[in-house]
Write an enzyme that holds these catalytic residues in place. Structure first.
Site, short mmCIF file in Angstrom:
data_model
loop_
_atom_site.label_atom_id
_atom_site.label_comp_id
_atom_site.label_asym_id
_atom_site.label_seq_id
_atom_site.Cartn_x
_atom_site.Cartn_y
_atom_site.Cartn_z
N TYR A 64 0.84 -1.20 0.00
CA TYR A 64 0.00 0.00 0.00
C TYR A 64 0.88 1.25 0.00
O TYR A 64 0.65 2.19 -0.78
CB TYR A 64 -0.94 -0.02 1.21
CG TYR A 64 -1.71 1.26 1.38
CD1 TYR A 64 -2.71 1.62 0.49
CD2 TYR A 64 -1.42 2.14 2.43
CE1 TYR A 64 -3.41 2.81 0.63
CE2 TYR A 64 -2.12 3.32 2.58
CZ TYR A 64 -3.10 3.66 1.68
OH TYR A 64 -3.78 4.84 1.82
N GLU A 115 -11.31 4.86 4.67
CA GLU A 115 -10.84 5.68 5.81
C GLU A 115 -11.94 5.84 6.85
O GLU A 115 -11.68 5.80 8.05
CB GLU A 115 -10.33 7.04 5.32
CG GLU A 115 -9.06 7.00 4.51
CD GLU A 115 -7.81 6.63 5.30
OE1 GLU A 115 -7.85 6.54 6.54
OE2 GLU A 115 -6.76 6.42 4.65
N TRP A 158 -5.36 0.56 10.34
CA TRP A 158 -5.43 0.56 8.88
C TRP A 158 -5.22 -0.85 8.33
O TRP A 158 -5.83 -1.23 7.35
CB TRP A 158 -4.42 1.55 8.31
CG TRP A 158 -4.49 1.70 6.82
CD1 TRP A 158 -3.47 1.51 5.94
CD2 TRP A 158 -5.63 2.07 6.03
NE1 TRP A 158 -3.91 1.74 4.66
CE2 TRP A 158 -5.23 2.09 4.69
CE3 TRP A 158 -6.96 2.39 6.34
CZ2 TRP A 158 -6.10 2.40 3.64
CZ3 TRP A 158 -7.83 2.70 5.30
CH2 TRP A 158 -7.40 2.71 3.97
#
Length: 196
Positions: A27, A49, A57
């Site tokens: 990522y 998000e 995350w």
């Protein structure tokens, strides 16, 4: 179209948070901080998000394929048209975070994005206008110096809330702006700091 960075070596210098596992590394190397203007991708990152609120995350990244399957690959129009039965099925049938408010927020935010598209031409234009199409470069020496919000994330958060968006507090929006490359917070020693 998403512009990807290509670094294949595991021996490059990265932001410390990205070294925790392969998913975070990918990522970081391919998406985080890369300027993006694609409506679907931007909506995906806003949705993810928002889903992350209160979680890590990596939890969301590990469920990303399930989120894409559940929400029609984050096609904005299709998400806006989802009915309550579909959203309830997502909660029970898909391997995502089982938070009803977060699941329903995808439809609500899709509807709000469509209104912004009508007003600004695109959601991307609306967002990038806040910086006059410039990238905000942090040039932080260490990760602990990176703020969790700034003036722009607070302004965008306030305006999005007025427009009916949910899960768009200033901290979520700051992370979102990092994700779509409006903010480049790669630390100075990270090789990607120089590529953007």
């Amino acid at each position: 179209m998403r512009k990807q960075q290509v670094v294949t070596s595991s021996h490059v210098q990265r932001c410390p948070w990205a070294e925790k596992n392969l998913l975070l590394r990918q990522y970081h190397d391919e998406e985080w901080g890369v300027p993006n203007y694609d409506e679907r991708y931007i909506f995906e990152m806003l949705s993810l998000e928002g889903a992350q609120a209160g979680l890590s995350w990596i939890t969301i990244l590990s469920k990303r394929d399930a989120y894409r399957a559940a929400f029609h690959d984050f096609d904005i129009q299709r998400c806006a048209e989802m009915n309550n039965d579909e959203l309830e099925r997502i909660i029970t049938d898909y391997g995502i975070v089982k938070n009803r408010k977060k699941v329903y927020s995808v439809r609500q935010n899709a509807l709000a994005v469509i209104q912004i598209q009508k007003e600004y031409g695109s959601f991307s234009s609306y967002l990038w206008d806040y910086t006059d199409n410039h990238i905000i470069k942090g040039d932080w020496e260490k990760e602990s110096s990176i703020p969790d919000k700034n003036d722009i994330s607070e302004k965008i958060s306030r305006d999005l809330k007025k427009r009916g968006f949910v899960f768009v507090g200033p901290v979520i929006i700051y992370s979102f702006l990092q994700a779509i490359g409006i903010i480049n917070d790669h630390v100075i020693d990270c090789c990607f700091n120089r590529l953007i």
